[in-house]
Design a protein around this motif. Structure first.
Motif, PDB file in Angstrom:
ATOM      1  N   ILE A 246       0.834  -1.206   0.000  1.00 55.81           N
ATOM      2  CA  ILE A 246       0.000   0.000   0.000  1.00 55.81           C
ATOM      3  C   ILE A 246       0.866   1.253   0.000  1.00 55.81           C
ATOM      4  O   ILE A 246       0.628   2.196  -0.769  1.00 55.81           O
ATOM      5  CB  ILE A 246      -0.954  -0.002   1.216  1.00 55.81           C
ATOM      6  N   LEU A 247       1.894   1.275   0.847  1.00 56.08           N
ATOM      7  CA  LEU A 247       2.770   2.442   0.918  1.00 56.08           C
ATOM      8  C   LEU A 247       3.592   2.578  -0.361  1.00 56.08           C
ATOM      9  O   LEU A 247       3.810   3.691  -0.851  1.00 56.08           O
ATOM     10  CB  LEU A 247       3.692   2.328   2.136  1.00 56.08           C
ATOM     11  N   HIS A 248       4.025   1.462  -0.918  1.00 53.08           N
ATOM     12  CA  HIS A 248       4.773   1.491  -2.174  1.00 53.08           C
ATOM     13  C   HIS A 248       3.912   2.068  -3.294  1.00 53.08           C
ATOM     14  O   HIS A 248       4.378   2.879  -4.110  1.00 53.08           O
ATOM     15  CB  HIS A 248       5.234   0.079  -2.534  1.00 53.08           C
ATOM     16  N   SER A 249       2.643   1.671  -3.336  1.00 53.96           N
ATOM     17  CA  SER A 249       1.717   2.180  -4.341  1.00 53.96           C
ATOM     18  C   SER A 249       1.522   3.685  -4.194  1.00 53.96           C
ATOM     19  O   SER A 249       1.485   4.421  -5.191  1.00 53.96           O
ATOM     20  CB  SER A 249       0.368   1.462  -4.218  1.00 53.96           C
ATOM     21  N   GLU A 250       1.424   4.154  -2.957  1.00 52.76           N
ATOM     22  CA  GLU A 250       1.265   5.588  -2.708  1.00 52.76           C
ATOM     23  C   GLU A 250       2.514   6.354  -3.126  1.00 52.76           C
ATOM     24  O   GLU A 250       2.422   7.451  -3.689  1.00 52.76           O
ATOM     25  CB  GLU A 250       0.979   5.823  -1.221  1.00 52.76           C
ATOM     26  N   TYR A 251       3.672   5.769  -2.866  1.00 56.39           N
ATOM     27  CA  TYR A 251       4.922   6.418  -3.269  1.00 56.39           C
ATOM     28  C   TYR A 251       4.986   6.558  -4.794  1.00 56.39           C
ATOM     29  O   TYR A 251       5.331   7.625  -5.310  1.00 56.39           O
ATOM     30  CB  TYR A 251       6.126   5.605  -2.772  1.00 56.39           C
ATOM     31  N   CYS A 252       4.653   5.491  -5.509  1.00 54.06           N
ATOM     32  CA  CYS A 252       4.666   5.532  -6.983  1.00 54.06           C
ATOM     33  C   CYS A 252       3.693   6.584  -7.495  1.00 54.06           C
ATOM     34  O   CYS A 252       3.993   7.305  -8.461  1.00 54.06           O
ATOM     35  CB  CYS A 252       4.324   4.162  -7.551  1.00 54.06           C
ATOM     36  N   LYS A 253       2.542   6.672  -6.859  1.00 51.12           N
ATOM     37  CA  LYS A 253       1.537   7.659  -7.254  1.00 51.12           C
ATOM     38  C   LYS A 253       2.066   9.071  -7.091  1.00 51.12           C
ATOM     39  O   LYS A 253       1.911   9.921  -7.978  1.00 51.12           O
ATOM     40  CB  LYS A 253       0.269   7.459  -6.407  1.00 51.12           C
ATOM     41  N   GLN A 254       2.700   9.355  -5.958  1.00 50.03           N
ATOM     42  CA  GLN A 254       3.249  10.686  -5.691  1.00 50.03           C
ATOM     43  C   GLN A 254       4.417  11.014  -6.628  1.00 50.03           C
ATOM     44  O   GLN A 254       4.587  12.158  -7.048  1.00 50.03           O
ATOM     45  CB  GLN A 254       3.714  10.776  -4.234  1.00 50.03           C
ATOM     46  N   LEU A 255       5.210  10.007  -6.976  1.00 50.13           N
ATOM     47  CA  LEU A 255       6.333  10.208  -7.891  1.00 50.13           C
ATOM     48  C   LEU A 255       5.827  10.577  -9.290  1.00 50.13           C
ATOM     49  O   LEU A 255       6.345  11.499  -9.927  1.00 50.13           O
ATOM     50  CB  LEU A 255       7.185   8.940  -7.955  1.00 50.13           C
ATOM     51  N   ILE A 256       4.816   9.863  -9.765  1.00 46.05           N
ATOM     52  CA  ILE A 256       4.238  10.156 -11.081  1.00 46.05           C
ATOM     53  C   ILE A 256       3.636  11.557 -11.089  1.00 46.05           C
ATOM     54  O   ILE A 256       3.772  12.306 -12.063  1.00 46.05           O
ATOM     55  CB  ILE A 256       3.180   9.096 -11.448  1.00 46.05           C
ATOM     56  N   GLN A 257       2.976  11.921 -10.006  1.00 50.74           N
ATOM     57  CA  GLN A 257       2.388  13.260  -9.910  1.00 50.74           C
ATOM     58  C   GLN A 257       3.474  14.336  -9.946  1.00 50.74           C
ATOM     59  O   GLN A 257       3.321  15.367 -10.610  1.00 50.74           O
ATOM     60  CB  GLN A 257       1.572  13.380  -8.618  1.00 50.74           C
ATOM     61  N   LEU A 258       4.584  14.092  -9.242  1.00 49.51           N
ATOM     62  CA  LEU A 258       5.704  15.032  -9.244  1.00 49.51           C
ATOM     63  C   LEU A 258       6.252  15.206 -10.659  1.00 49.51           C
ATOM     64  O   LEU A 258       6.535  16.333 -11.096  1.00 49.51           O
ATOM     65  CB  LEU A 258       6.800  14.523  -8.309  1.00 49.51           C
ATOM     66  N   PHE A 259       6.385  14.095 -11.363  1.00 42.09           N
ATOM     67  CA  PHE A 259       6.880  14.129 -12.747  1.00 42.09           C
ATOM     68  C   PHE A 259       5.933  14.914 -13.644  1.00 42.09           C
ATOM     69  O   PHE A 259       6.357  15.788 -14.407  1.00 42.09           O
ATOM     70  CB  PHE A 259       7.046  12.698 -13.257  1.00 42.09           C
ATOM     71  N   ASP A 260       4.648  14.618 -13.558  1.00 45.62           N
ATOM     72  CA  ASP A 260       3.664  15.262 -14.422  1.00 45.62           C
ATOM     73  C   ASP A 260       3.547  16.761 -14.162  1.00 45.62           C
ATOM     74  O   ASP A 260       3.349  17.547 -15.091  1.00 45.62           O
ATOM     75  CB  ASP A 260       2.292  14.602 -14.251  1.00 45.62           C
ATOM     76  N   GLU A 261       3.679  17.165 -12.917  1.00 43.90           N
ATOM     77  CA  GLU A 261       3.536  18.576 -12.565  1.00 43.90           C
ATOM     78  C   GLU A 261       4.730  19.417 -13.015  1.00 43.90           C
ATOM     79  O   GLU A 261       4.616  20.637 -13.147  1.00 43.90           O
ATOM     80  CB  GLU A 261       3.349  18.729 -11.058  1.00 43.90           C
ATOM     81  N   ASN A 262       5.866  18.774 -13.253  1.00 43.71           N
ATOM     82  CA  ASN A 262       7.095  19.522 -13.552  1.00 43.71           C
ATOM     83  C   ASN A 262       7.697  19.261 -14.925  1.00 43.71           C
ATOM     84  O   ASN A 262       8.596  19.990 -15.346  1.00 43.71           O
ATOM     85  CB  ASN A 262       8.151  19.219 -12.475  1.00 43.71           C
ATOM     86  N   LYS A 263       7.243  18.253 -15.636  1.00 47.33           N
ATOM     87  CA  LYS A 263       7.925  17.819 -16.858  1.00 47.33           C
ATOM     88  C   LYS A 263       8.026  18.912 -17.916  1.00 47.33           C
ATOM     89  O   LYS A 263       9.084  19.081 -18.546  1.00 47.33           O
ATOM     90  CB  LYS A 263       7.252  16.580 -17.427  1.00 47.33           C
ATOM     91  N   THR A 264       6.961  19.666 -18.129  1.00 50.12           N
ATOM     92  CA  THR A 264       7.008  20.679 -19.194  1.00 50.12           C
ATOM     93  C   THR A 264       7.916  21.849 -18.834  1.00 50.12           C
ATOM     94  O   THR A 264       8.379  22.568 -19.724  1.00 50.12           O
ATOM     95  CB  THR A 264       5.592  21.205 -19.497  1.00 50.12           C
ATOM     96  N   LYS A 265       8.198  22.028 -17.545  1.00 50.68           N
ATOM     97  CA  LYS A 265       9.090  23.111 -17.115  1.00 50.68           C
ATOM     98  C   LYS A 265      10.532  22.829 -17.506  1.00 50.68           C
ATOM     99  O   LYS A 265      11.338  23.754 -17.632  1.00 50.68           O
ATOM    100  CB  LYS A 265       9.019  23.286 -15.588  1.00 50.68           C
ATOM    101  N   TYR A 266      10.854  21.544 -17.693  1.00 49.34           N
ATOM    102  CA  TYR A 266      12.246  21.162 -17.911  1.00 49.34           C
ATOM    103  C   TYR A 266      12.440  20.395 -19.215  1.00 49.34           C
ATOM    104  O   TYR A 266      13.251  19.469 -19.299  1.00 49.34           O
ATOM    105  CB  TYR A 266      12.741  20.361 -16.713  1.00 49.34           C
ATOM    106  N   GLY A 267      11.680  20.782 -20.231  1.00 49.11           N
ATOM    107  CA  GLY A 267      11.926  20.298 -21.580  1.00 49.11           C
ATOM    108  C   GLY A 267      11.388  18.932 -21.930  1.00 49.11           C
ATOM    109  O   GLY A 267      11.777  18.344 -22.942  1.00 49.11           O
ATOM    110  N   ILE A 268      10.481  18.396 -21.119  1.00 52.27           N
ATOM    111  CA  ILE A 268       9.879  17.099 -21.420  1.00 52.27           C
ATOM    112  C   ILE A 268       8.484  17.338 -22.001  1.00 52.27           C
ATOM    113  O   ILE A 268       7.708  18.114 -21.451  1.00 52.27           O
ATOM    114  CB  ILE A 268       9.796  16.220 -20.161  1.00 52.27           C
ATOM    115  N   PRO A 269       8.155  16.697 -23.119  1.00 49.89           N
ATOM    116  CA  PRO A 269       6.859  16.915 -23.762  1.00 49.89           C
ATOM    117  C   PRO A 269       5.676  16.605 -22.849  1.00 49.89           C
ATOM    118  O   PRO A 269       5.759  15.742 -21.967  1.00 49.89           O
ATOM    119  CB  PRO A 269       6.893  15.960 -24.963  1.00 49.89           C
TER     120      PRO A 269
END
Length: 277
Positions: A246-269
């Motif tokens: 359960i905690l691992h799943s939550e960590y993966c969810k937060q990591l994906i959210q971090l990526f999605d919220e910042n990707k366009t700021k740093y040159g990722i489509p």
């Protein structure tokens, strides 16, 4: 080395002088490296920071957790950073001394637990993808080897250390590799090599000193280390597999959210997705 052999498993020894050398600021300015904070880290807690992706040399994690070139202490006052690396890195004379002064610690379980037990206000960065993920270091690759990496979650639960996702945007652009997609002969050889020797053998290349065509110097590409919000973890000395999942799943969810919220700021489509396998 014999007298001091256990130091990498006992928190090493942070040298403020060594970590603050002008050398590291020149190193950071080369790319350049940048550290971005999205939330505060309370010194009353300990933290396990998951660093992604591995890249070839994990330059972003090194710059932020082993030196003060990106201003870690200014961004997170009261927090002592540690960077986990393979125990074998401490078997080379002189190199081990420099690593110890940077605050790098061994990847052995007892080494990580030693830091988590001794005091509060520690942040341990672990490059979770490991050697296998280093083989996926390509400029437009966003695959992370994380689905089976759950030991860090168990440690977090056992010691009540909060989990923090961290993504190094630009890490995979520092080098190029020969085509080693999964299923190719080269990749199969590299995977077998890693299985027997414990580390991967990426065939990578960057730029030279006086030319940009080929060499072993990393490319000058910005690397922005974005530290996410901590995930609160309640201490449980004997966590069940279900609690770990359960905690691992939550960590993966937060990591994906971090990526999605910042990707366009740093040159990722915008249409790029973080793939966890």
């Amino acid at each position: 080395m014999i007298y001091d052999r256990k130091t990498p498993c006992r928190g090493s020894r942070h040298s403020k002088f060594w970590r603050s050398l002008t050398l590291w600021h020149h190193f950071a300015n080369y790319f350049p490296l940048k550290l971005v904070k999205t939330a505060e880290l309370d010194p009353k807690n300990n933290y396990i920071v998951g660093s992604h992706p591995h890249g070839v040399l994990s330059i972003g994690a090194f710059g932020s957790f082993c030196t003060e070139a990106t201003g870690f202490s200014e961004n997170f006052p009261g927090i002592t950073p540690y960077q986990v690396t393979l125990h074998g890195q401490f078997q080379f004379p002189f190199r081990r001394e420099l690593s110890v002064l940077c605050g790098a610690i061994s990847s052995e379980k007892e080494s990580i637990e030693y830091v988590l037990k001794k005091a509060k206000g520690n942040a341990i960065s672990i490059v979770l993808g490991g050697a296998e993920e280093a083989l996926d270091c390509h400029p437009d690759n966003y695959d992370l080897r994380l689905s089976t990496r759950k030991g860090f979650v168990k440690l977090a639960l056992k010691h009540g250390a909060h989990l923090v996702p961290m993504y190094n945007f630009g890490e995979n652009k520092t080098y190029d590799q020969l085509d080693n997609r999964r299923g190719t002969r080269l990749r199969n050889f590299q995977t077998t090599f890693k299985r027997y020797f414990g580390f991967s053998a990426p065939i990578f290349f960057g730029r030279g000193i006086f030319q940009y065509s080929v060499g072993l110097i990393p490319y000058r590409t910005p690397i922005t280390t974005v530290v996410g919000k901590p995930i609160a973890v309640k201490q449980n000395s004997t966590p069940t597999q279900e609690e770990i999942d359960i905690l691992h799943s939550e960590y993966c969810k937060q990591l994906i959210q971090l990526f999605d919220e910042n990707k366009t700021k740093y040159g990722i489509p915008e249409n790029a997705n973080l793939n966890i396998y």
